[in-house]
Design an enzyme around this catalytic site. Sequence first.
Site, PDB file in Angstrom:
ATOM      1  N   HIS A 179       0.858  -1.188   0.000  1.00  7.86           N
ATOM      2  CA  HIS A 179       0.000   0.000   0.000  1.00  7.86           C
ATOM      3  C   HIS A 179       0.894   1.237   0.000  1.00  7.86           C
ATOM      4  CE1 HIS A 179      -3.417  -2.583   1.771  1.00  7.86           C
ATOM      5  NE2 HIS A 179      -3.560  -2.443   0.464  1.00  7.86           N
ATOM      6  N   HIS A 311       2.628  -3.297   6.906  1.00  4.55           N
ATOM      7  CA  HIS A 311       1.663  -2.239   6.569  1.00  4.55           C
ATOM      8  C   HIS A 311       1.686  -1.203   7.689  1.00  4.55           C
ATOM      9  CE1 HIS A 311      -0.862  -4.375   3.433  1.00  4.55           C
ATOM     10  NE2 HIS A 311      -0.120  -5.374   3.882  1.00  4.55           N
ATOM     11  N   GLU A 385       0.693  -4.290  11.137  1.00  3.13           N
ATOM     12  CA  GLU A 385       0.299  -2.892  10.966  1.00  3.13           C
ATOM     13  C   GLU A 385       1.178  -2.106  11.932  1.00  3.13           C
ATOM     14  OE1 GLU A 385      -1.821  -1.593   8.830  1.00  3.13           O
ATOM     15  OE2 GLU A 385      -2.990  -3.319   8.153  1.00  3.13           O
TER      16      GLU A 385
HETATM   17 ZN   LIG Z   1      -1.835  -1.579   4.138  1.00  3.74          ZN
END
Ligand SMILES: [Zn+2]
Length: 424
Positions: A179, A311, A385
């Site tokens: 991302h 992420h 994350e």
């Molecule tokens: Zn992500």
Amino acid sequence: MRVYLAVIALLAAVHSEELFNGDHVLRVHAESEDHIQILKELERDVNSGLDFWTHAVSTERPVDIRVPHSSLNAVKLFLKKSNIPFTVMINNVQELLVREREEMVHNAEMERKTKSFNFAAYHDLETIYKFMDTLVDKHSNLISKERIGSTFENRPMYVLKFSTGGEKKPAIWIDAGIHAREWISHATAVWLANRIATDFEKNRALVPSILGHVDIYLMIVANPDGYVFTHHSPNTHYRLWRKSRSVTSNPKCPGVDLNRNWDAHFGGPGASDDPCAEDYRGPSVQSEIEVKNIADFIMSHGNFKSFMTLHSYKQLLMYPYGYSGTDAPDKPELHDVATQASKALNSWHGTVYKVGSIFHTIEPASGASADWAYLRGIKYSFAFELRDTGKYGFLLPADQIVSTATETWLALKYIMKHVCDHPY
Ligand SMILES: [Zn+2]
């Protein structure tokens, strides 16, 4: 509610000058199933101009929404009328964007003058690729660079291989940046590359023994096109771009969510079929060349034992499944490993991580890479994350890079050791 949604959409359409002064990030607290449904409907309305940084899943998890300045009053009024409480997390997104860009310009100048690389700064793709070459040159006994294919916009995709030799040794995969806007993941991976190399050179535990058992493959930028777009688009706002840059069926909405495009219950819950949605899954499974390149590389290698993907944000350490709420067969072991790894992480600065399955911890997500790896027999599959929990969200200040990377390294090391100690 539809009237309010229409008002918000109208205001977003008027907001065409693309100035983001005064954009807020609101933290919204759903207190009932009704609230969750209202927020879900709001998110589904891709014309609203709202950017959901986190999603309405349960009453225990707040929802962070970036709201354009022009829609702010309408959205606040809408939330008040719906009796949904909210607070302001960031009251001027543009200010953070500008500060970040100024810091980068200043840092690039310093790096040019001092001819050094600053790990406490964010870098563009070109600089990261140069850093990789320098690192490979410096540690050619350990590291090699492999090109695994090209992106949609024809940029090379590279992995760094850390290996002490041996044919088809068991291997560990780590990627970052699938991302584009999650810059702390790229910066952490850059720091990790250097750390693995220097720990090996200085014979610091546990790296030599880990590399005695396994090779490590590290992909610092899994979505190069998206990453370049977050840096070099004329509009600072595209710093918050998430997807790839491929052409879709809707000319106004390019890009696919590369973490919804994998062959792992593609098209299931937690992925959209609308090209304008942030979690657009793409037209077909592995339609995206970036996903295909990575999947082909891992499958043709054939001996990966662990898959880890970085992420941000939310401070979570998760394992499969994302596509379903049912437990993965290895859940007890994965949960235990993730719990111990998060304790190791916590021992550095006291940063608290939550542990659980992707589905239950963050949101349902079909077509995600961690599920793909697990479903192909790579048992030790985890998704991180990284920092923070929302104070800055995707715009984490660069002065938190080194501490974020250092604590993450402790968790990764714990998992790597576990992988080495538990061959299968
Ligand atoms: Zn992500």
